[in-house]
Enzyme design. Structure first.
Site, PDB file in Angstrom:
ATOM      1  N   HIS A  10      12.490  -5.169  -3.006  1.00 53.60           N
ATOM      2  CA  HIS A  10      13.018  -5.709  -4.252  1.00 53.60           C
ATOM      3  C   HIS A  10      11.863  -6.153  -5.143  1.00 53.60           C
ATOM      4  CE1 HIS A  10      17.368  -6.640  -2.791  1.00 53.60           C
ATOM      5  NE2 HIS A  10      16.989  -5.393  -2.545  1.00 53.60           N
ATOM      6  N   GLU A  56      11.376  -8.903  -6.703  1.00 53.88           N
ATOM      7  CA  GLU A  56      10.922 -10.256  -6.389  1.00 53.88           C
ATOM      8  C   GLU A  56       9.934 -10.234  -5.225  1.00 53.88           C
ATOM      9  OE1 GLU A  56      15.406 -10.544  -7.443  1.00 53.88           O
ATOM     10  OE2 GLU A  56      14.051  -9.114  -6.500  1.00 53.88           O
ATOM     11  N   CYS A  83      19.028 -11.576  -5.046  1.00 58.79           N
ATOM     12  CA  CYS A  83      19.962 -11.584  -3.915  1.00 58.79           C
ATOM     13  C   CYS A  83      19.635 -12.783  -3.012  1.00 58.79           C
ATOM     14  CB  CYS A  83      19.869 -10.275  -3.133  1.00 58.79           C
ATOM     15  SG  CYS A  83      18.337 -10.058  -2.203  1.00 58.79           S
ATOM     16  N   CYS A 120      16.204 -12.601  -1.243  1.00 58.62           N
ATOM     17  CA  CYS A 120      15.099 -12.901  -2.159  1.00 58.62           C
ATOM     18  C   CYS A 120      15.038 -14.393  -2.456  1.00 58.62           C
ATOM     19  CB  CYS A 120      15.215 -12.093  -3.446  1.00 58.62           C
ATOM     20  SG  CYS A 120      14.799 -10.352  -3.224  1.00 58.62           S
TER      21      CYS A 120
END
Length: 181
Positions: free
Chosen positions: A123, A125, A149, A152
Site C-alpha cells: 500500500h 502508506e 485500511c 495501514c
C-alpha cells in the site's frame, strides 16, 4: 515580468474575503483540496494551505501506482512541512505486478475494501513509511489520497505518525489522529 505583490498589503482583506465552501472543507483555509481559497498575503495570486498542497502532491504520486483497481499516493511530511518520503501502491521491485496480471485480488470480483490477503501490492502508506528514516517518522503527518485500511492504520500508529489526512469519495477532507479511531 510583473512585480510580485507586496506581502504587507491585503492582510486583513484576505481573511475577510475568503469564500466559505461549507462543512467538510479544509480546516486550515476552509477551502477543499481542489478549490483551496487561502490567498496568502497578496490578492493577485493563490497559495494553498499546507494540507491542500500536500494532498495535491499525494495525488501526483498516485499516478505511479500500478494497481488496476485503485491508484493511491502518500506523502510523509515533517512537522516543519518538509517532504520526508512518498509512496504509491505497487509490487516489490522485480516481482509480478497488478498491471501484468499477477494479483489474484484485482482479477477477482471481491468487493472494494476487502480481500487484501490476496493482494500482492504494498500500500502507498507502507511504501512512504518504508522509504523514510525511522527518526523522521516521530511527529510526522501522512497525506493519502484514500482512507487508510486497518492494517495501514496499525503501522501508522506504531511508527509515531501523529496525523493522517485524506479526501473521502465525496471530496471532503478528512483526518485522523492515530490511536483515536
Amino acid at each position: 515580468m510583473p512585480p510580485l505583490p507586496d506581502p504587507r498589503e491585503g492582510l486583513a482583506g484576505d481573511l475577510e474575503d475568503r469564500v466559505d465552501p461549507g462543512p467538510g472543507a479544509c480546516p486550515a483555509c476552509r477551502g477543499g483540496p481542489v478549490s483551496c481559497h487561502h490567498r496568502g498575503f497578496g490578492k493577485s495570486w493563490a497559495r494553498p494551505c499546507w494540507d491542500c498542497y500536500f494532498l495535491g502532491l499525494a495525488g501526483a504520486v498516485a499516478a505511479r501506482g500500478d494497481c488496476i483497481r485503485k491508484r493511491v499516493g502518500a506523502v510523509l511530511v515533517s512537522p516543519d512541512h518538509r517532504v520526508l518520503s512518498t509512496g504509491y501502491n505497487g509490487s516489490a521491485p522485480g516481482q509480478p505486478s497488478c498491471k501484468a496480471g499477477g494479483c489474484d485480488r484485482c482479477l477477482s470480483a471481491v468487493p472494494p475494501g476487502s480481500g487484501y490477503h490476496d493482494c500482492i501490492e504494498y500500500h502507498a502508506e507502507w511504501n512512504a513509511i518504508l522509504w523514510s528514516r525511522p527518526e523522521d517518522r516521530q511527529g510526522a503527518v501522512l497525506y493519502v489520497t484514500f482512507e487508510p485500511c486497518d492494517d495501514c492504520l496499525k503501522l501508522i500508529t506504531g511508527v509515531g505518525i501523529v496525523r493522517v489526512v485524506w479526501v473521502d469519495p465525496a471530496g471532503s477532507q478528512r483526518e485522523l489522529i492515530p490511536g483515536t479511531k
